[in-house]
Design a protein around this motif. Sequence first.
Motif, PDB file in Angstrom:
ATOM      1  N   LYS A  88       0.821  -1.214   0.000  1.00 26.02           N
ATOM      2  CA  LYS A  88       0.000   0.000   0.000  1.00 26.02           C
ATOM      3  C   LYS A  88       0.855   1.265   0.000  1.00 26.02           C
ATOM      4  CE  LYS A  88      -3.919  -1.994   2.478  1.00 26.02           C
ATOM      5  NZ  LYS A  88      -4.717  -1.929   3.716  1.00 26.02           N
ATOM      6  N   ALA A  89       2.121   1.144   0.355  1.00 28.96           N
ATOM      7  CA  ALA A  89       2.967   2.312   0.626  1.00 28.96           C
ATOM      8  C   ALA A  89       3.141   3.237  -0.580  1.00 28.96           C
ATOM      9  CB  ALA A  89       4.326   1.861   1.145  1.00 28.96           C
ATOM     10  N   LEU A  90       3.398   2.694  -1.751  1.00 29.38           N
ATOM     11  CA  LEU A  90       3.635   3.559  -2.911  1.00 29.38           C
ATOM     12  C   LEU A  90       2.393   4.374  -3.248  1.00 29.38           C
ATOM     13  CD1 LEU A  90       5.384   4.655  -5.178  1.00 29.38           C
ATOM     14  CD2 LEU A  90       4.661   2.703  -6.568  1.00 29.38           C
ATOM     15  N   ASP A  91       1.239   3.711  -3.315  1.00 26.91           N
ATOM     16  CA  ASP A  91       0.010   4.432  -3.630  1.00 26.91           C
ATOM     17  C   ASP A  91      -0.275   5.508  -2.589  1.00 26.91           C
ATOM     18  OD1 ASP A  91      -0.249   2.761  -5.797  1.00 26.91           O
ATOM     19  OD2 ASP A  91      -1.993   1.675  -5.023  1.00 26.91           O
ATOM     20  N   GLU A  92      -0.066   5.178  -1.323  1.00 31.54           N
ATOM     21  CA  GLU A  92      -0.342   6.141  -0.258  1.00 31.54           C
ATOM     22  C   GLU A  92       0.650   7.304  -0.277  1.00 31.54           C
ATOM     23  OE1 GLU A  92      -0.815   3.973   3.423  1.00 31.54           O
ATOM     24  OE2 GLU A  92      -2.681   3.070   2.703  1.00 31.54           O
ATOM     25  N   THR A  93       1.896   7.043  -0.655  1.00 32.28           N
ATOM     26  CA  THR A  93       2.881   8.121  -0.782  1.00 32.28           C
ATOM     27  C   THR A  93       2.448   9.095  -1.865  1.00 32.28           C
ATOM     28  OG1 THR A  93       4.702   6.695  -0.061  1.00 32.28           O
ATOM     29  CG2 THR A  93       5.294   8.652  -1.305  1.00 32.28           C
ATOM     30  N   ILE A  94       2.048   8.557  -3.005  1.00 29.24           N
ATOM     31  CA  ILE A  94       1.611   9.414  -4.116  1.00 29.24           C
ATOM     32  C   ILE A  94       0.373  10.207  -3.731  1.00 29.24           C
ATOM     33  CG2 ILE A  94       0.655   9.398  -6.456  1.00 29.24           C
ATOM     34  CD1 ILE A  94       2.532   6.917  -6.948  1.00 29.24           C
ATOM     35  N   GLU A  95      -0.600   9.536  -3.151  1.00 28.99           N
ATOM     36  CA  GLU A  95      -1.842  10.231  -2.803  1.00 28.99           C
ATOM     37  C   GLU A  95      -1.623  11.264  -1.700  1.00 28.99           C
ATOM     38  OE1 GLU A  95      -6.574   9.213  -2.250  1.00 28.99           O
ATOM     39  OE2 GLU A  95      -5.120   7.581  -2.088  1.00 28.99           O
ATOM     40  N   HIS A 130      10.771   1.120   6.488  1.00 27.48           N
ATOM     41  CA  HIS A 130       9.489   0.438   6.713  1.00 27.48           C
ATOM     42  C   HIS A 130       9.392   0.035   8.187  1.00 27.48           C
ATOM     43  CE1 HIS A 130       6.145  -2.327   6.033  1.00 27.48           C
ATOM     44  NE2 HIS A 130       6.808  -3.185   6.769  1.00 27.48           N
ATOM     45  N   PRO A 131       8.260   0.265   8.835  1.00 28.23           N
ATOM     46  CA  PRO A 131       6.938   0.663   8.361  1.00 28.23           C
ATOM     47  C   PRO A 131       6.684   2.177   8.360  1.00 28.23           C
ATOM     48  CG  PRO A 131       6.758   0.001  10.632  1.00 28.23           C
ATOM     49  CD  PRO A 131       8.201  -0.182  10.244  1.00 28.23           C
ATOM     50  N   ALA A 132       7.722   2.978   8.570  1.00 28.66           N
ATOM     51  CA  ALA A 132       7.571   4.427   8.439  1.00 28.66           C
ATOM     52  C   ALA A 132       8.039   4.832   7.042  1.00 28.66           C
ATOM     53  CB  ALA A 132       8.386   5.149   9.504  1.00 28.66           C
ATOM     54  N   TYR A 133       7.237   5.612   6.372  1.00 26.77           N
ATOM     55  CA  TYR A 133       7.542   6.059   5.016  1.00 26.77           C
ATOM     56  C   TYR A 133       7.604   7.585   5.014  1.00 26.77           C
ATOM     57  CZ  TYR A 133       6.604   1.320   3.562  1.00 26.77           C
ATOM     58  OH  TYR A 133       6.660  -0.045   3.417  1.00 26.77           O
ATOM     59  N   PHE A 134       8.631   8.131   4.365  1.00 29.78           N
ATOM     60  CA  PHE A 134       8.802   9.584   4.326  1.00 29.78           C
ATOM     61  C   PHE A 134       9.085  10.069   2.915  1.00 29.78           C
ATOM     62  CE2 PHE A 134       8.969   9.461   8.830  1.00 29.78           C
ATOM     63  CZ  PHE A 134       8.629  10.742   9.236  1.00 29.78           C
ATOM     64  N   MET A 135       8.650  11.293   2.673  1.00 23.84           N
ATOM     65  CA  MET A 135       8.998  12.006   1.450  1.00 23.84           C
ATOM     66  C   MET A 135       9.336  13.438   1.845  1.00 23.84           C
ATOM     67  SD  MET A 135       5.378  12.694  -0.375  1.00 23.84           S
ATOM     68  CE  MET A 135       3.959  12.519   0.678  1.00 23.84           C
ATOM     69  N   VAL A 136      10.074  14.089   0.981  1.00 20.96           N
ATOM     70  CA  VAL A 136      10.433  15.483   1.182  1.00 20.96           C
ATOM     71  C   VAL A 136       9.949  16.252  -0.036  1.00 20.96           C
ATOM     72  CG1 VAL A 136      12.314  17.113   1.535  1.00 20.96           C
ATOM     73  CG2 VAL A 136      12.483  14.805   2.476  1.00 20.96           C
ATOM     74  N   MET A 137       9.224  17.326   0.220  1.00 18.97           N
ATOM     75  CA  MET A 137       8.670  18.148  -0.847  1.00 18.97           C
ATOM     76  C   MET A 137       9.188  19.572  -0.707  1.00 18.97           C
ATOM     77  SD  MET A 137       4.712  16.895  -0.355  1.00 18.97           S
ATOM     78  CE  MET A 137       4.076  17.950  -1.653  1.00 18.97           C
ATOM     79  N   ASP A 138       9.653  20.147  -1.795  1.00 20.10           N
ATOM     80  CA  ASP A 138      10.054  21.549  -1.801  1.00 20.10           C
ATOM     81  C   ASP A 138       8.938  22.386  -2.416  1.00 20.10           C
ATOM     82  OD1 ASP A 138      12.501  21.102  -0.641  1.00 20.10           O
ATOM     83  OD2 ASP A 138      13.643  21.285  -2.500  1.00 20.10           O
ATOM     84  N   VAL A 139       8.703  23.527  -1.789  1.00 22.18           N
ATOM     85  CA  VAL A 139       7.702  24.474  -2.275  1.00 22.18           C
ATOM     86  C   VAL A 139       8.383  25.840  -2.345  1.00 22.18           C
ATOM     87  CG1 VAL A 139       5.437  25.512  -1.863  1.00 22.18           C
ATOM     88  CG2 VAL A 139       5.879  23.152  -1.122  1.00 22.18           C
ATOM     89  N   LYS A 140       8.355  26.459  -3.525  1.00 18.84           N
ATOM     90  CA  LYS A 140       8.933  27.799  -3.679  1.00 18.84           C
ATOM     91  C   LYS A 140       7.826  28.820  -3.455  1.00 18.84           C
ATOM     92  CE  LYS A 140      10.722  29.140  -7.648  1.00 18.84           C
ATOM     93  NZ  LYS A 140      11.588  29.645  -8.748  1.00 18.84           N
ATOM     94  N   ILE A 141       8.091  29.748  -2.550  1.00 18.36           N
ATOM     95  CA  ILE A 141       7.110  30.775  -2.238  1.00 18.36           C
ATOM     96  C   ILE A 141       7.742  32.142  -2.448  1.00 18.36           C
ATOM     97  CG2 ILE A 141       5.624  31.757  -0.460  1.00 18.36           C
ATOM     98  CD1 ILE A 141       5.419  28.941   0.728  1.00 18.36           C
ATOM     99  N   LYS A 142       7.113  32.910  -3.309  1.00 19.12           N
ATOM    100  CA  LYS A 142       7.539  34.286  -3.582  1.00 19.12           C
ATOM    101  C   LYS A 142       6.897  35.181  -2.537  1.00 19.12           C
ATOM    102  CE  LYS A 142       9.260  36.965  -6.920  1.00 19.12           C
ATOM    103  NZ  LYS A 142      10.662  36.883  -7.302  1.00 19.12           N
ATOM    104  N   HIS A 143       7.738  35.959  -1.852  1.00 18.98           N
ATOM    105  CA  HIS A 143       7.281  36.808  -0.758  1.00 18.98           C
ATOM    106  C   HIS A 143       7.892  38.198  -0.884  1.00 18.98           C
ATOM    107  CE1 HIS A 143       7.593  38.252   3.514  1.00 18.98           C
ATOM    108  NE2 HIS A 143       6.329  37.894   3.485  1.00 18.98           N
TER     109      HIS A 143
END
Length: 145
Positions: A88-95, A130-143
Amino acid sequence: MASFINVISNIVTTLETDANLASFCNSKWGKTLTVKKVFRKRTEINLGELPIVLITRPSLDKEFLVGVKDADNIVRLYCGFHQTDREKALDETIEFEEKIDDALMVDHTRNGTAIDTNPQSSVNDEGENHPAYFMVMDVKIKHRR
């Protein structure tokens, strides 16, 4: 515009209160999302805190114009969840990533505290812990200040 602290606070509130993200976390993992502002990328987390989003701001690129101070801020989201079923991990990571993106883009001005919000790249741990799954997301914010 005010301090970038207001932008970070808006992100926390956005992620904590987004109905679709909350529904997803409750239906997949039976828990509410924990959202924390942190300074270090390596913060001790116990499994009981998952699902979690840790928010940091590791970099910014400043541009001083006449009368204003613009900056492209990189906000980094460390997003984790607990899943004992590897299949289930891949689908849940994407979602999970998609729900976070959707929540952030409901208001790209962060309630008027930013000029723009632009989700960038992401990477995941490929189930290394496993069983902990992590991802890192970068968000660029113009301020602007």
